[in-house]
Design a protein around this motif. Structure first.
Motif, PDB file in Angstrom:
ATOM      1  N   CYS A 128       0.821  -1.173  -0.127  1.00 36.18           N
ATOM      2  CA  CYS A 128      -0.016  -0.083   0.163  1.00 36.18           C
ATOM      3  C   CYS A 128       1.036   1.254   0.113  1.00 36.18           C
ATOM      4  O   CYS A 128       1.756   1.300   0.881  1.00 36.18           O
TER       5      CYS A 128
ATOM      6  N   TYR B 214       0.263   4.033   0.724  1.00 32.86           N
ATOM      7  CA  TYR B 214      -0.110   5.201   1.786  1.00 32.86           C
ATOM      8  C   TYR B 214       0.343   4.713   2.985  1.00 32.86           C
ATOM      9  O   TYR B 214       0.541   5.669   3.896  1.00 32.86           O
ATOM     10  N   CYS B 215       0.931   3.653   3.310  1.00 34.27           N
ATOM     11  CA  CYS B 215       1.327   3.439   4.639  1.00 34.27           C
ATOM     12  C   CYS B 215       2.749   2.540   4.341  1.00 34.27           C
ATOM     13  O   CYS B 215       3.151   1.680   5.299  1.00 34.27           O
TER      14      CYS B 215
ATOM     15  N   GLY C 152      -0.109  -0.964   7.340  1.00 34.17           N
ATOM     16  CA  GLY C 152      -1.702  -0.897   7.317  1.00 34.17           C
ATOM     17  C   GLY C 152      -2.149   0.380   7.655  1.00 34.17           C
ATOM     18  O   GLY C 152      -1.988   1.137   8.489  1.00 34.17           O
ATOM     19  N   CYS C 153      -3.436   0.666   6.978  1.00 32.29           N
ATOM     20  CA  CYS C 153      -3.965   2.133   7.048  1.00 32.29           C
ATOM     21  C   CYS C 153      -5.440   1.997   6.601  1.00 32.29           C
ATOM     22  O   CYS C 153      -5.731   0.998   6.056  1.00 32.29           O
TER      23      CYS C 153
ATOM     24  N   CYS D 122      -6.060   0.695   2.681  1.00 34.26           N
ATOM     25  CA  CYS D 122      -5.757  -0.691   2.528  1.00 34.26           C
ATOM     26  C   CYS D 122      -6.646  -1.665   3.474  1.00 34.26           C
ATOM     27  O   CYS D 122      -6.104  -2.867   3.606  1.00 34.26           O
TER      28      CYS D 122
HETATM   29 ZN   LIG Z   1      -2.096   1.252   3.677  1.00 38.89          ZN
END
Ligand SMILES: [Zn+2]
Length: 556
Positions: A448, A450-451, A480-481, A484
């Motif tokens: 992911c 974003y994280c 993990g965010c 996702c």
């Molecule tokens: Zn994420």
């Protein structure tokens, strides 16, 4: 409750799961975070230890046993009456109760304070077991789904009790619930939506990036209404519940039209429904978008432009073979050549391509179709899958009479396709003449964006991949965010290996070489790179994780 002073770092070092250096690094990070994070959390985040190893050590030290939460019959209605925030703080799930104890599973047994509060709130002694974080989180996730869908479910029930299922339009509550399920799945990038009944409940699971995730839970009454309405939608016979059925339907989600292939299967608790999401845009990926590394892309492009011969794509179910085949067809189809396909079933309709669907009952098998195609003067033939020697012979014949043939096969690696063909009875010299190349592929989940964070390889994994790694390397993972769904992964890409059958390899094949001999020769003389190299390369670029590559290549 046992209140033991645990020196986690020392314990892990004792068990040889952590080095002194790693511990010091983690302690430094903990200090930098102003002690807002626990040591265990940092060790897992940095990739020094896995959460499982951590819990194993704690289990040994504290004397708590592991419990498989998935194997417990958890009463969610009862669970919903516990104070959720207090459970979440203690990362604890009560799963059973007797006269003396409430049995709970926790992934954070050292959080004495939160567990104390939980014990006081429940007003009964706790009997503590251990469970991994993802299992505990999965239970919380289900609880929050139940909370979120409460309202619409009540609407559906009201509708069922007042007017049965008479209302069939878009505005009915059942239809709104179906729309909600499908929309939720699509927004999470699901490829399939499963509705599976068990004794008391029906669970909706969505396959996201290749992995099933539970998204909704309903009781039997709601399930029955859903089952009937979805079957109507797919044009199936709603009174038939003992035989499997197949259907299709379309639905607009967020202004985009999606097609769905529906299939039902009778299970002991009722019908299991699966909706495959057919996304037309995804079906028409260009070669460059598939995820081939430069060298593999070049090789693939070369073999699909041969005037004749068999090009094979191999891999297990769900490894993206169809997408690759369609992208190849898309690349070479044009107004000047005739492309015919035999598929089981036809999933996507392609412009400029004559597509035929297998119909066993009518005697239209892969082999029969291919033989009939030869009288239709095609340039390119796509055979959905080579499952039997009859189809294989038809494919070889088509190839040797000047046609380019694309097909798929279930083998683990590219050289394996050659021995499979031999086992199916094709003479080695025929294999050598007919084949031009084999692609083996798998799909891996992408980290992911974003994280994403730099991380370390746990020793157990480093040991396996050490021989593929350069001295200096960096690997990444997703922490993990919300973007996702806290999986750390977002979307998928392909890893592959390509065996080009040139004159030298063809000679080996016709001499009856084993797949190992072909493999060795291709590696040492032809620069053939087994799939794991492609995977590791993508991991080092931060596209995926080593763990994910190992999962799909099963390297040990
Ligand atoms: Zn994420």
């Amino acid at each position: 409750m046992i209140r033991q002073k645990i020196r986690l770092g020392d314990l892990l070092i004792q068990e040889e799961l952590l080095t002194q250096e790693q511990l010091e690094h983690a302690l430094k990070l903990q200090k930098e975070s102003n002690y807002s994070k626990k040591l265990g959390q940092i060790l897992v985040e940095e990739g020094f230890v896995t959460q499982k190893d951590l819990l194993k050590v704690l289990s040994k030290q504290l004397g708590y046993e592991f419990i498989d939460l998935y194997g417990q019959k958890i009463d969610f209605d009862k669970l919903a009456r516990y104070p959720l925030q207090i459970l979440k703080n203690a990362k604890a799930v009560p799963f059973d109760e007797d006269e003396d104890y409430i049995y709970i599973a926790t992934s954070d047994p050292l959080n004495y304070e939160a567990l104390d509060i939980l014990e006081r709130t429940l007003m009964k002694p706790l009997k503590i077991y251990l469970a991994p974080d993802d299992e505990v989180e999965a239970i919380f996730h289900r609880l929050s789904i139940l909370e979120d869908t409460k309202f619409i479910i009540e609407e559906v029930k009201k509708e069922l009790h007042t007017e049965g299922l008479k209302k069939e339009g878009e505005e009915s509550a059942v239809m709104r619930l179906i729309h909600l399920i499908i929309k939720d799945s699509i927004l999470r990038r699901a490829s399939d939506i499963h509705i599976e009944p068990d004794e008391k409940k029906a669970v909706v699971r969505a396959r996201i990036d290749g992995v099933l995730q539970e998204t909704f839970v309903f009781d039997t009454e709601i399930y029955n209404a859903l089952d009937t309405r979805i079957k109507l939608l797919g044009g199936l016979d709603i009174s038939e519940k003992r035989k499997p059925q197949d259907g299709r339907f379309s639905m607009t989600i967020e202004n985009k039209l999606y097609d769905f292939r529906l299939s039902t299967s009778p299970t002991i608790y009722g019908e299991s429904l699966v909706m495959r999401v057919l996304d037309r845009e995804k079906a028409l990926l260009r070669l460059e978008e598939l995820g081939f590394e430069d060298e593999n892309l070049e090789n693939f492009n070369r073999i699909i432009h041969y005037p004749y011969g068999i090009v094979l794509i191999t891999g297990p179910t769900g490894s993206g073979k169809t997408t690759t085949l369609y992208a190849a067809l898309n690349e070479i189809k044009n107004i000047h050549n005739k492309v015919m396909t035999i598929e089981d079933p036809v999933e996507y309709r392609l412009p400029l391509v004559q597509q035929v669907q297998v119909n066993e009952k009518a005697g239209l098998t892969f082999a029969v179709a291919v033989r009939s195609f030869l009288r239709q003067d095609p340039d390119v033939i796509l055979i959905g899958e080579i499952r039997d020697s009859e189809t294989l012979n038809a494919a070889a014949q088509a190839s040797l009479t000047g046609h380019l043939v694309f097909s798929t096969l279930h083998t683990n690696d590219a050289p394996g396709a050659i021995s499979r063909f031999a086992q199916m009875g094709l003479a080695p010299y025929m294999i050598a003449d007919a084949m031009v190349g084999v692609v083996a592929q798998r799909l891996v989940r992408k980290i992911c964006p974003y994280c994403k964070k730099e991380t370390h390889l746990p020793p157990s994994i480093y040991k396996i991949v050490q021989k593929y790694l350069p001295d200096d390397y960096t690997v990444y993972r997703g922490l993990g965010c919300p973007k996702c769904d806290f999986t750390g992964y977002f979307g998928r890409t392909m890893i592959s290996e390509i065996l080009v059958i040139d004159e030298d390899i063809a000679k080996l094949i016709s001499e009856g070489a084993t797949k190992f001999e072909i493999y060795e020769y291709a590696v040492s003389h032809k620069g053939f790179k087994p799939m794991i190299y492609d995977g590791i390369k993508k991991a080092l670029k931060g596209i995926t994780t080593i763990e994910e590559v190992l999962r799909v290549t099963k390297e040990k």
